[in-house]
Design a protein around this motif. Sequence first.
Motif, PDB file in Angstrom:
ATOM      1  N   LEU A 119       0.843  -1.197   0.000  1.00 21.15           N
ATOM      2  CA  LEU A 119       0.000   0.000   0.000  1.00 21.15           C
ATOM      3  C   LEU A 119       0.870   1.236   0.000  1.00 21.15           C
ATOM      4  O   LEU A 119       1.786   1.351   0.816  1.00 21.15           O
ATOM      5  CB  LEU A 119      -0.870   0.041   1.266  1.00 21.15           C
ATOM      6  CG  LEU A 119      -1.904  -1.063   1.456  1.00 21.15           C
ATOM      7  CD1 LEU A 119      -2.585  -0.872   2.808  1.00 21.15           C
ATOM      8  CD2 LEU A 119      -2.924  -1.028   0.329  1.00 21.15           C
ATOM      9  N   ASP A 120       0.602   2.155  -0.914  1.00 20.48           N
ATOM     10  CA  ASP A 120       1.330   3.428  -0.947  1.00 20.48           C
ATOM     11  C   ASP A 120       0.301   4.556  -0.894  1.00 20.48           C
ATOM     12  O   ASP A 120      -0.469   4.734  -1.836  1.00 20.48           O
ATOM     13  CB  ASP A 120       2.157   3.509  -2.236  1.00 20.48           C
ATOM     14  CG  ASP A 120       3.018   4.768  -2.302  1.00 20.48           C
ATOM     15  OD1 ASP A 120       2.901   5.620  -1.386  1.00 20.48           O
ATOM     16  OD2 ASP A 120       3.790   4.894  -3.260  1.00 20.48           O
ATOM     17  N   SER A 121       0.311   5.310   0.220  1.00 18.49           N
ATOM     18  CA  SER A 121      -0.670   6.395   0.360  1.00 18.49           C
ATOM     19  C   SER A 121      -0.384   7.558  -0.593  1.00 18.49           C
ATOM     20  O   SER A 121      -1.235   8.422  -0.785  1.00 18.49           O
ATOM     21  CB  SER A 121      -0.684   6.929   1.796  1.00 18.49           C
ATOM     22  OG  SER A 121      -1.196   5.951   2.669  1.00 18.49           O
ATOM     23  N   GLY A 122       0.839   7.610  -1.122  1.00 18.02           N
ATOM     24  CA  GLY A 122       1.166   8.638  -2.109  1.00 18.02           C
ATOM     25  C   GLY A 122       1.630   9.948  -1.515  1.00 18.02           C
ATOM     26  O   GLY A 122       2.574  10.553  -1.987  1.00 18.02           O
ATOM     27  N   THR A 148      -5.158  13.010   1.153  1.00 20.01           N
ATOM     28  CA  THR A 148      -5.546  12.789   2.553  1.00 20.01           C
ATOM     29  C   THR A 148      -5.740  11.308   2.896  1.00 20.01           C
ATOM     30  O   THR A 148      -5.837  10.950   4.069  1.00 20.01           O
ATOM     31  CB  THR A 148      -6.843  13.543   2.940  1.00 20.01           C
ATOM     32  OG1 THR A 148      -7.897  13.105   2.081  1.00 20.01           O
ATOM     33  CG2 THR A 148      -6.662  15.043   2.820  1.00 20.01           C
ATOM     34  N   ALA A 149      -5.789  10.448   1.893  1.00 16.45           N
ATOM     35  CA  ALA A 149      -5.940   9.015   2.172  1.00 16.45           C
ATOM     36  C   ALA A 149      -4.751   8.546   3.010  1.00 16.45           C
ATOM     37  O   ALA A 149      -3.630   9.008   2.813  1.00 16.45           O
ATOM     38  CB  ALA A 149      -5.991   8.224   0.869  1.00 16.45           C
ATOM     39  N   SER A 167      -7.373   5.357   7.005  1.00 15.09           N
ATOM     40  CA  SER A 167      -7.517   6.206   8.197  1.00 15.09           C
ATOM     41  C   SER A 167      -7.646   7.685   7.839  1.00 15.09           C
ATOM     42  O   SER A 167      -7.285   8.545   8.649  1.00 15.09           O
ATOM     43  CB  SER A 167      -6.327   6.004   9.140  1.00 15.09           C
ATOM     44  OG  SER A 167      -6.087   4.646   9.356  1.00 15.09           O
ATOM     45  N   ASP A 168      -8.133   7.974   6.663  1.00 14.69           N
ATOM     46  CA  ASP A 168      -8.414   9.359   6.252  1.00 14.69           C
ATOM     47  C   ASP A 168      -9.319   9.991   7.314  1.00 14.69           C
ATOM     48  O   ASP A 168     -10.391   9.486   7.607  1.00 14.69           O
ATOM     49  CB  ASP A 168      -9.119   9.336   4.887  1.00 14.69           C
ATOM     50  CG  ASP A 168      -9.311  10.709   4.282  1.00 14.69           C
ATOM     51  OD1 ASP A 168      -9.635  11.666   5.033  1.00 14.69           O
ATOM     52  OD2 ASP A 168      -9.142  10.829   3.056  1.00 14.69           O
ATOM     53  N   ARG A 169      -8.868  11.129   7.872  1.00 16.35           N
ATOM     54  CA  ARG A 169      -9.625  11.739   8.960  1.00 16.35           C
ATOM     55  C   ARG A 169     -11.027  12.169   8.575  1.00 16.35           C
ATOM     56  O   ARG A 169     -11.956  12.091   9.352  1.00 16.35           O
ATOM     57  CB  ARG A 169      -8.881  12.979   9.456  1.00 16.35           C
ATOM     58  CG  ARG A 169      -8.207  12.695  10.747  1.00 16.35           C
ATOM     59  CD  ARG A 169      -7.590  13.945  11.284  1.00 16.35           C
ATOM     60  NE  ARG A 169      -6.272  13.596  11.774  1.00 16.35           N
ATOM     61  CZ  ARG A 169      -5.525  14.405  12.480  1.00 16.35           C
ATOM     62  NH1 ARG A 169      -5.932  15.625  12.737  1.00 16.35           N
ATOM     63  NH2 ARG A 169      -4.368  14.012  12.918  1.00 16.35           N
ATOM     64  N   ASP A 170     -11.161  12.657   7.331  1.00 17.65           N
ATOM     65  CA  ASP A 170     -12.457  13.169   6.906  1.00 17.65           C
ATOM     66  C   ASP A 170     -13.337  12.098   6.271  1.00 17.65           C
ATOM     67  O   ASP A 170     -14.553  12.244   6.231  1.00 17.65           O
ATOM     68  CB  ASP A 170     -12.260  14.315   5.907  1.00 17.65           C
ATOM     69  CG  ASP A 170     -11.428  15.418   6.524  1.00 17.65           C
ATOM     70  OD1 ASP A 170     -11.621  15.691   7.721  1.00 17.65           O
ATOM     71  OD2 ASP A 170     -10.564  15.981   5.820  1.00 17.65           O
ATOM     72  N   ASP A 171     -12.713  11.077   5.747  1.00 22.63           N
ATOM     73  CA  ASP A 171     -13.489  10.052   5.041  1.00 22.63           C
ATOM     74  C   ASP A 171     -12.946   8.655   5.337  1.00 22.63           C
ATOM     75  O   ASP A 171     -12.485   7.956   4.440  1.00 22.63           O
ATOM     76  CB  ASP A 171     -13.440  10.343   3.523  1.00 22.63           C
ATOM     77  CG  ASP A 171     -14.333   9.394   2.742  1.00 22.63           C
ATOM     78  OD1 ASP A 171     -15.353   8.931   3.301  1.00 22.63           O
ATOM     79  OD2 ASP A 171     -14.006   9.096   1.577  1.00 22.63           O
TER      80      ASP A 171
END
Length: 431
Positions: A130-133, A176-177, A197-201
């Motif tokens: 997994l790469d959040s980018g 934000t992901a 674990s995106d805070r908003d979504d």
Amino acid sequence: MKTLAFVLLLITVTKCHEPFQVIFQWNSIDVTWPSEEEQQFAIDHGDYVAANNFIAGIKFWKDKMYLTLPRWKDGVPVTLGVTSATPVNKVTAPKLEAFPSWEMQKIGDCSAFQFVQSMEIDPKGRMWVLDSGKMSPLSVEVKTTCPPRLVILDLENKNEILRVYEFPAQVARHGTAHLNDIVLDHEDGGMAYITDSDRDDPGIIVYSLSNNTSWKVRHDSMRAKPEAVRFMVAKTPINMPIPVDGIALSPASSTDRQVYYSPLSSFHLYSIPTSVLKSNTSNVDEHVKELGRKISQTDGMMMSAKGVLYFGLLADDAVAMWDTKQTASFATGQRVISRDHERMQWPDTFAYDADGNFYCVTNSLQNILIDRVNISTPNYRVVRARTGVKSYQYLEDGTAPEQPEIPTSVANRISLAVAVGLTILLAFVVQ
Ligand SMILES: *[C@@H]1O[C@H](CO)[C@@H](O)[C@H](O)[C@H]1NC(C)=O
Ligand SMILES: *[C@@H]1O[C@H](CO)[C@@H](O)[C@H](O)[C@H]1NC(C)=O
Ligand SMILES: *[C@@H]1O[C@H](CO)[C@@H](O)[C@H](O)[C@H]1NC(C)=O
Ligand SMILES: *[C@@H]1O[C@H](CO)[C@@H](O)[C@H](O)[C@H]1NC(C)=O
């Protein structure tokens, strides 16, 4: 009377979990540099800051241990590393090798790894990364951003890249992901369940290998809960809302497989059937089960082939387990198996090897969060206990169920065909 006492003792001992032993222990994490010049340059330019390099994810394949170094801060040159699974020449703080190469660690290059926190290896030796980018969420300026991705490499074939999948923005928001943790399911052509674990979504992302598609399942149980946002780890206060984080999958042998999860900022454990996750229904409320309360917050968790769930208790410097086969109730079945206020600070993630050893990374993450890592003392450990079983991806007898194939992409096949064609042509011309 004596005999009875002896028998009782035996029963307690067998019921007890084997203690964890420290296998690796680092004050700070360093890597094997391509050259001394490059190492010096990186130190001089802040591209390597010892205190900012910490290990999080851990997985094993054959005689290798793979570790992730999430780039929460600046100065982390390698985000995915590898070393021997056992200490070589008694060196318990080995330098890590960039995996699969230095090129794949290049910051700002979206075909390289940017921010790797978790990966999983399936029973055929394919590593799902997994790469959040995004880069450095805790540094002053967030240096973004590449799209969040899933990259599958073949450890059994020169680490060839088998699949690159960019998550669409409606599934994982670019920038934000936070692709936090991953479990793999061999059924229905191959599935991955990923906590975002995106805070908003926040939510659980479902990826179908055979269809190369993904969607996100959202539910209130995946959000951070105010009652659990503040806690203490080794006298250090933490005050940070973190949604759905740890994830575990019931074993391959189970019918009606369940995904277990918990937000980091929560005292509750939840489950949802994989059949519901796979169906991409928008309202999962009636399928989410609240299983009970824990005594502390939890980061990573993992299940064994025999249905034992392991999870950390952050404020307690402890690891707990719940044998789902022995006690149906989580509330009465959970118990602490290891507590050590020095060596078990922040049990972050877990892994199994092929020999039935169970591992945990403890990384004192509280010190990273408040910028107080002391690199003159041990900060990161890999601890191990013998369990004699394998991970949830295997059957109880240690064999693996049939795994999905991952055909190399169409583009690869075309370039292979072109290469073969050119070789034939060249051979012809040379003659
Ligand atoms: C899977 O989807 C991704 C979209 O990010 C695409 O780039 C890739 O080529 C697809 N792979 C296959 C094998 O269809
Ligand atoms: C893949 O796509 C097919 C055809 O649309 C569908 O029937 C199947 O359920 C999908 N599989 C998954 C795991 O989503
Ligand atoms: C999943 O469901 C959402 C909402 O109904 C829909 O927009 C999306 O296209 C679906 N995804 C797939 C891969 O079927
Ligand atoms: C860091 O650890 C060393 C060795 O234990 C200790 O002597 C030193 O005081 C510590 N530094 C701080 C700032 O706590």
